[in-house]
Every structure is written in C-alpha cells, then in structure tokens.
Design a protein around this motif. Structure first.
Motif, PDB file in Angstrom:
ATOM      1  N   ALA A   1       0.849  -1.185   0.000  1.00 14.20           N
ATOM      2  CA  ALA A   1       0.000   0.000   0.000  1.00 14.20           C
ATOM      3  C   ALA A   1       0.888   1.240   0.000  1.00 14.20           C
ATOM      4  CB  ALA A   1      -0.943   0.000   1.207  1.00 14.20           C
ATOM      5  N   GLU A   2       0.310   2.350  -0.448  1.00 13.69           N
ATOM      6  CA  GLU A   2       1.068   3.611  -0.542  1.00 13.69           C
ATOM      7  C   GLU A   2       1.219   4.251   0.835  1.00 13.69           C
ATOM      8  OE1 GLU A   2       0.693   8.040  -2.649  1.00 13.69           O
ATOM      9  OE2 GLU A   2      -0.884   6.531  -2.893  1.00 13.69           O
ATOM     10  N   ASP A   3       2.414   4.727   1.098  1.00 14.64           N
ATOM     11  CA  ASP A   3       2.677   5.486   2.324  1.00 14.64           C
ATOM     12  C   ASP A   3       2.366   6.948   2.022  1.00 14.64           C
ATOM     13  OD1 ASP A   3       3.446   6.237   4.813  1.00 14.64           O
ATOM     14  OD2 ASP A   3       5.548   5.677   4.626  1.00 14.64           O
ATOM     15  N   ILE A   4       1.173   7.394   2.367  1.00 19.62           N
ATOM     16  CA  ILE A   4       0.642   8.684   1.940  1.00 19.62           C
ATOM     17  C   ILE A   4       1.441   9.835   2.552  1.00 19.62           C
ATOM     18  CG2 ILE A   4      -1.395  10.185   2.017  1.00 19.62           C
ATOM     19  CD1 ILE A   4      -3.104   7.692   1.942  1.00 19.62           C
ATOM     20  N   VAL A   5       1.723  10.842   1.724  1.00 20.52           N
ATOM     21  CA  VAL A   5       2.402  12.055   2.185  1.00 20.52           C
ATOM     22  C   VAL A   5       1.364  12.980   2.808  1.00 20.52           C
ATOM     23  CG1 VAL A   5       3.740  14.074   1.507  1.00 20.52           C
ATOM     24  CG2 VAL A   5       4.182  11.849   0.418  1.00 20.52           C
ATOM     25  N   LEU A   6       1.668  13.470   3.999  1.00 21.63           N
ATOM     26  CA  LEU A   6       0.725  14.323   4.719  1.00 21.63           C
ATOM     27  C   LEU A   6       0.700  15.733   4.154  1.00 21.63           C
ATOM     28  CD1 LEU A   6       1.429  13.236   8.414  1.00 21.63           C
ATOM     29  CD2 LEU A   6      -0.352  12.403   6.859  1.00 21.63           C
ATOM     30  N   GLN A   7      -0.435  16.391   4.340  1.00 16.90           N
ATOM     31  CA  GLN A   7      -0.615  17.770   3.941  1.00 16.90           C
ATOM     32  C   GLN A   7      -0.849  18.632   5.170  1.00 16.90           C
ATOM     33  OE1 GLN A   7      -3.705  18.094   0.983  1.00 16.90           O
ATOM     34  NE2 GLN A   7      -2.799  16.522  -0.356  1.00 16.90           N
ATOM     35  N   ALA A   8      -0.751  19.953   4.975  1.00 17.60           N
ATOM     36  CA  ALA A   8      -0.926  20.886   6.089  1.00 17.60           C
ATOM     37  C   ALA A   8      -2.296  20.699   6.726  1.00 17.60           C
ATOM     38  CB  ALA A   8      -0.769  22.323   5.599  1.00 17.60           C
ATOM     39  N   GLY A   9      -2.311  20.577   8.042  1.00 17.09           N
ATOM     40  CA  GLY A   9      -3.563  20.450   8.784  1.00 17.09           C
ATOM     41  C   GLY A   9      -4.086  19.045   8.916  1.00 17.09           C
ATOM     42  N   ASP A  10      -3.418  18.062   8.318  1.00 15.99           N
ATOM     43  CA  ASP A  10      -3.890  16.675   8.430  1.00 15.99           C
ATOM     44  C   ASP A  10      -3.846  16.216   9.893  1.00 15.99           C
ATOM     45  OD1 ASP A  10      -4.362  16.474   5.765  1.00 15.99           O
ATOM     46  OD2 ASP A  10      -2.680  15.121   5.316  1.00 15.99           O
ATOM     47  N   ILE A  11      -4.837  15.395  10.263  1.00 21.92           N
ATOM     48  CA  ILE A  11      -4.874  14.771  11.583  1.00 21.92           C
ATOM     49  C   ILE A  11      -4.793  13.263  11.372  1.00 21.92           C
ATOM     50  CG2 ILE A  11      -6.195  14.415  13.696  1.00 21.92           C
ATOM     51  CD1 ILE A  11      -7.589  17.075  13.160  1.00 21.92           C
ATOM     52  N   VAL A  12      -3.735  12.676  11.919  1.00 20.84           N
ATOM     53  CA  VAL A  12      -3.548  11.225  11.815  1.00 20.84           C
ATOM     54  C   VAL A  12      -4.034  10.605  13.128  1.00 20.84           C
ATOM     55  CG1 VAL A  12      -1.898   9.361  11.482  1.00 20.84           C
ATOM     56  CG2 VAL A  12      -1.561  11.550  10.293  1.00 20.84           C
ATOM     57  N   ASP A  13      -5.117   9.847  13.034  1.00 19.22           N
ATOM     58  CA  ASP A  13      -5.710   9.218  14.220  1.00 19.22           C
ATOM     59  C   ASP A  13      -5.337   7.739  14.220  1.00 19.22           C
ATOM     60  OD1 ASP A  13      -7.247   8.523  16.402  1.00 19.22           O
ATOM     61  OD2 ASP A  13      -9.088   8.316  15.220  1.00 19.22           O
ATOM     62  N   VAL A  14      -4.536   7.348  15.200  1.00 17.30           N
ATOM     63  CA  VAL A  14      -4.110   5.951  15.338  1.00 17.30           C
ATOM     64  C   VAL A  14      -5.039   5.296  16.366  1.00 17.30           C
ATOM     65  CG1 VAL A  14      -2.219   4.396  15.909  1.00 17.30           C
ATOM     66  CG2 VAL A  14      -1.739   6.604  14.803  1.00 17.30           C
ATOM     67  N   PRO A  15      -5.908   4.407  15.937  1.00 21.73           N
ATOM     68  CA  PRO A  15      -6.903   3.869  16.872  1.00 21.73           C
ATOM     69  C   PRO A  15      -6.348   2.723  17.717  1.00 21.73           C
ATOM     70  CG  PRO A  15      -7.278   2.956  14.704  1.00 21.73           C
ATOM     71  CD  PRO A  15      -6.123   3.907  14.565  1.00 21.73           C
ATOM     72  N   ALA A  16      -6.956   2.556  18.859  1.00 24.78           N
ATOM     73  CA  ALA A  16      -6.659   1.419  19.733  1.00 24.78           C
ATOM     74  C   ALA A  16      -7.798   0.425  19.639  1.00 24.78           C
ATOM     75  CB  ALA A  16      -6.470   1.893  21.171  1.00 24.78           C
ATOM     76  N   SER A  17      -7.596  -0.748  20.215  1.00 24.72           N
ATOM     77  CA  SER A  17      -8.633  -1.766  20.179  1.00 24.72           C
ATOM     78  C   SER A  17      -9.855  -1.343  20.987  1.00 24.72           C
ATOM     79  CB  SER A  17      -8.082  -3.101  20.720  1.00 24.72           C
ATOM     80  OG  SER A  17      -7.006  -3.543  19.915  1.00 24.72           O
ATOM     81  N   GLY A  18      -9.647  -0.476  21.997  1.00 24.96           N
ATOM     82  CA  GLY A  18     -10.764  -0.015  22.806  1.00 24.96           C
ATOM     83  C   GLY A  18     -11.487   1.147  22.148  1.00 24.96           C
ATOM     84  N   PRO A  19     -12.335   1.870  22.937  1.00 28.84           N
ATOM     85  CA  PRO A  19     -13.076   3.007  22.396  1.00 28.84           C
ATOM     86  C   PRO A  19     -12.131   4.091  21.897  1.00 28.84           C
ATOM     87  CG  PRO A  19     -13.962   2.307  24.510  1.00 28.84           C
ATOM     88  CD  PRO A  19     -12.690   1.574  24.329  1.00 28.84           C
TER      89      PRO A  19
END
Length: 352
Positions: free
Chosen positions: A310-328
């Motif tokens: 899969a492509e490793d996407i290049v981030l843009q200004a203002g992007d929010i990367v949300d890394v989820p956990a198994s919980g809520p």
C-alpha cells in the motif's frame, strides 16, 4: 707635590677610553638588529601615545563591511588641538547632511564611512588650518535598525554598527527553530534612498522590490544569492512550517512540522511509534483543505505499507492522523492532549 708631568699619563688613558667607547657605540649602531630595535621603540611609543579610536578600529574591516553613516546617527567630530572647530553630538539630518564651523554649505555624510567623512572635513579645513587632523566617531547608532521575527529561537531587533549579511543576523537570533519553514521573507520598510555597494546614494526612482524571498536551506549554506547584506529598516521573517497532528494510540501525540515531505509512517515514528493494542489496519487521516468546510477521511493500513502493498501517503498541512486502539476511540481527548501543552508554554500578554 704632584707635578703636571704626573697628570699627563692619566689624561691620555682617559682619552683613549673615551675613544674606545665612541668606536663601540658607532659599531653597535651599524648593526641590523640595532636599527630594528630602534624602529620597534618608535612604533611602541606611538602606539602608547595614541589611544585606539573607533575610526582606527573600523579601518581594519573590509571596505564593504564598514559601517556607513545614515540619517539619525549622532556623530562626534574632533579637530586635533582645535576645540573651537570640534563638534559633539551632531545629529545627521533626514537628508544625510551636517554642518561644521567656518565651512560654507553642508557636508554629505550619508552612506559614507567615518574615515571618508573625516577626510572631507580635513580637506575643507585646509583653507583655515595647517595640516588639520580630524577624527569622526559615531556616538549613537540610530539608522541601522533591523528586526528578525518568526521561527527563530530569539526574535529580536538589532541596531547594526556595520554591514551584516542575512545568515549572520539569523545566527544572532539563535538560528531557525525545529518548526521553521522553507522560506525567509525580507520586507524592506525603509525609504528607497539607500546606499549601494559602492557607498553612493541611490536615487529615489529605485524600482527594487519591497519584498524578497529566499530559501532557508540556501541561506544556511551561505549561498551568495540567498545571503545578501540586510538594509536599514528590514523586517526579516522566517516562515513557520506547515503542521500535521498525530493523535491516538501513539507514545507522544504531537504536532509534526512539515519542513519536508512527511509520510504517515514517518509522522507516527516521530510521535514515538504506536502503543500495544493498536489497530494498525484502520489508521485514519482526517483532511480538510485550507479554505474549505468539508472534511475527507482517508484510511491506511500500516501493515500493508510495511509489506510494500500500500502507498505510504504524504501528509498535507492540517492533516490529523488518528491511530486507533482496540478499545473506544478518544480522538478529541488525544487532540487536546497534544495541543494544550504547547498552548501552556505561550507567554501571557495583557491587551489594554
């Protein structure tokens, strides 16, 4: 009784000794080392009798780096042994001119060094004085104020006492911060009448741009085109890099400066990496282009990126990367946790 014949041998011996001493002094005086020693003593006495002045110190600088007098500067002008012709605290007027006792007309001092002004005044006083010796000192520097703002470690205003290049001024400001962007913007706020490289006053029809932009990387390397001499009144601003946010199940939720192309996986690594129980196949990028209202969600699979599937996407200004956990999910709480510590470090100022 002592007779005159008894005194003659002693007189001849004394005379011979004097002759020998005279010959010895003459021979020593002819030695090369004796001449060097005499010259050294003369130079030493001259140095001791003449205190170093601002004029003599600045004379050691390269001609292009010497300070050039400007409007608002305050000068002390001393004519040796002639206090009636000397002047203290002479302010250079807005046209770059001053006046001196007995001399007809004004003297242009703008865009000239202390030595150049002293030379002209000395020449003009030859009409009234024999071999006048003139010294010019800048007592108060007022014409060379520049400012450095933006992403530098110590934003400051500087009163220059010589010509300074852009890189040196940024280094005096502590250098760029980790969040510094790729460009430096220089706004020329002074009037268009400035000194050119030869020290002459340029005419008011100067059509140079009031704004110049340089690449920070080129300036830091000292490349000539990106490292000019700053001008009086310049406002220098180092841009702040665009930012993305990494939140969620990472070690250190944080803002990531986009000083260069940053991919999702690299941004997560800069945030300390993922924590246990991370759902790496459902990492979400929340993107809202500037000037728009709608948001776009992009899902990425960290495991697939790691296997080059899969492509490793290049981030843009203002992007929010949300890394989820198994919980809520706790996106809002994570985002606040990343922003609040940085806000708390800002100084508090009163708005009257």
């Amino acid at each position: 009784m002592t007779t005159p014949s008894h005194r003659h041998p002693l007189s001849r011996i004394a005379v011979m000794k004097l002759i020998r001493i005279a010959l010895y002094i003459t021979m020593v005086g002819c030695l090369p080392g004796a001449g060097w020693a005499q010259q050294a003593v003369i130079n030493t006495s001259q140095s001791a009798s003449t205190a170093p002045s601002a004029t003599s110190v600045s004379a050691n600088l390269p001609s292009e780096d010497r300070y050039r007098i400007g409007p608002g500067d305050v000068l002390d002008i001393r004519v040796f042994n002639k206090p009636q012709y000397s002047r203290d605290s002479v302010r250079v007027d807005g046209r770059g001119m001053i006046r001196m006792p007995l001399l007809e007309g004004e003297i242009r001092v703008a865009c000239r060094t202390e030595q150049e002004v002293a030379g002209e005044i000395s020449t003009r006083y030859l009409e009234f004085l024999r071999n006048p010796q003139v010294d010019v000192f800048v007592r108060d520097y007022q014409s060379q104020l520049v400012s450095v703002l933006g992403s530098v470690r110590t934003p400051s205003r500087f009163q220059l006492q010589r010509r300074v290049r852009l890189l040196e001024l940024i280094s005096h400001s502590g250098g760029p911060t980790d969040n510094a962007g790729p460009t430096i913007q220089v706004v020329h706020t002074a009037s268009p009448s400035i000194c050119d490289a030869s020290g002459q006053v340029e005419s008011d029809d100067n059509t140079s741009s009031p704004l110049d932009n340089y690449k920070l990387s080129e300036t830091l390397r000292g490349e000539g085109a990106a490292n000019p001499y700053v001008r009086p009144g310049d406002v220098i601003s180092v841009s702040e890099a665009d930012q993305a946010f990494v939140v969620g199940n990472v070690l250190k939720p944080a803002m990531v400066p986009l000083t260069e192309p940053i991919t999702v996986t690299r941004a997560i690594a800069m945030s300390g990496g993922t924590l246990p129980d991370t759902r790496g196949e459902h990492v979400r990028i929340i993107r809202q282009p500037p000037g728009t209202i709608g948001k776009t969600e992009i899902f990425v699979d960290l495991k697939a990126i790691d296997k080059h599937k899969a492509e490793d996407i290049v981030l843009q200004a203002g992007d929010i990367v949300d890394v989820p956990a198994s919980g809520p999910k706790r996106l809002l709480r994570s985002l606040v946790g990343a922003v609040i510590p940085m806000v708390a470090q800002l100084p508090v100022r009163v708005v009257p």
